[in-house]
Design a protein around this motif. Sequence first.
Motif, PDB file in Angstrom:
ATOM      1  N   ILE A 111       0.866  -1.179   0.000  1.00  0.00           N
ATOM      2  CA  ILE A 111       0.000   0.000   0.000  1.00  0.00           C
ATOM      3  C   ILE A 111       0.901   1.227   0.000  1.00  0.00           C
ATOM      4  CG2 ILE A 111      -1.664   1.338   1.341  1.00  0.00           C
ATOM      5  CD1 ILE A 111      -2.848  -1.274   2.332  1.00  0.00           C
ATOM      6  N   LYS A 143       1.192   5.241   0.423  1.00  0.00           N
ATOM      7  CA  LYS A 143       0.555   6.483   0.895  1.00  0.00           C
ATOM      8  C   LYS A 143       1.619   7.561   0.915  1.00  0.00           C
ATOM      9  CE  LYS A 143      -3.049   4.383   3.750  1.00  0.00           C
ATOM     10  NZ  LYS A 143      -3.584   4.219   5.127  1.00  0.00           N
ATOM     11  N   GLY A 144       1.502   8.479  -0.027  1.00  0.00           N
ATOM     12  CA  GLY A 144       2.521   9.519  -0.136  1.00  0.00           C
ATOM     13  C   GLY A 144       3.864   8.906  -0.495  1.00  0.00           C
TER      14      GLY A 144
END
Length: 202
Positions: free
Chosen positions: A161, A163-164
């Motif tokens: 995953i 994120k940023g």
Amino acid sequence: MLLGVPKLDRVMGEVREGDVFLIETVGSLGVELLSEVILNNREKRNVSIILPKGASEKRVLPAEGTEVMVLGEDVHAERLYEILHHIRELPEGSVLVAIRLDVLFLLRPREAVFMFMEDPVSTVQKKKIILIMTVDKRNVDERDMAVFENLATHILDITEIVKGFKVTLVMRVKKSPKGSTGFCEFEIEGGRVSINGPPNAL
């Protein structure tokens, strides 16, 4: 057989002889987990590994105490027959690890892959061998993945995953006799796998 990762073993339960364990992953994500499973079981069981030629996973998997069969660049019918013959000769209770079975779809017609898969799965069930397979999700469409999933008694889904700027490795139990879970984080530190997740995950 227990995988050797306590939190995961509690959720999935014991993998019994004749079971088929599928790890759905991306590239070599989670190969450390597979390495830990082999290390935790090679003293107790005969372990054979099938992997494609040039597979990066080979550098991480334990070589000592395991027998390795390499798929060539051109996986012809004769080579597949040799592998099937080897599987039939494995002693009862062995562990058979098949790395990146999706590579067969790049080298053989879909129907030939499905016919090939039927034989080892029926053999491991008859001979009470534990089969652990990995499939790279990028190389298999949903229909083909469903075939692998139908063969499996246990499915572990591993992905990333983003994120940023942070990339997190996550896993979930997608199928097991005890049911499924949500995603949770896992880390590899010093070659050991640790799982961190909420109660509804693992």
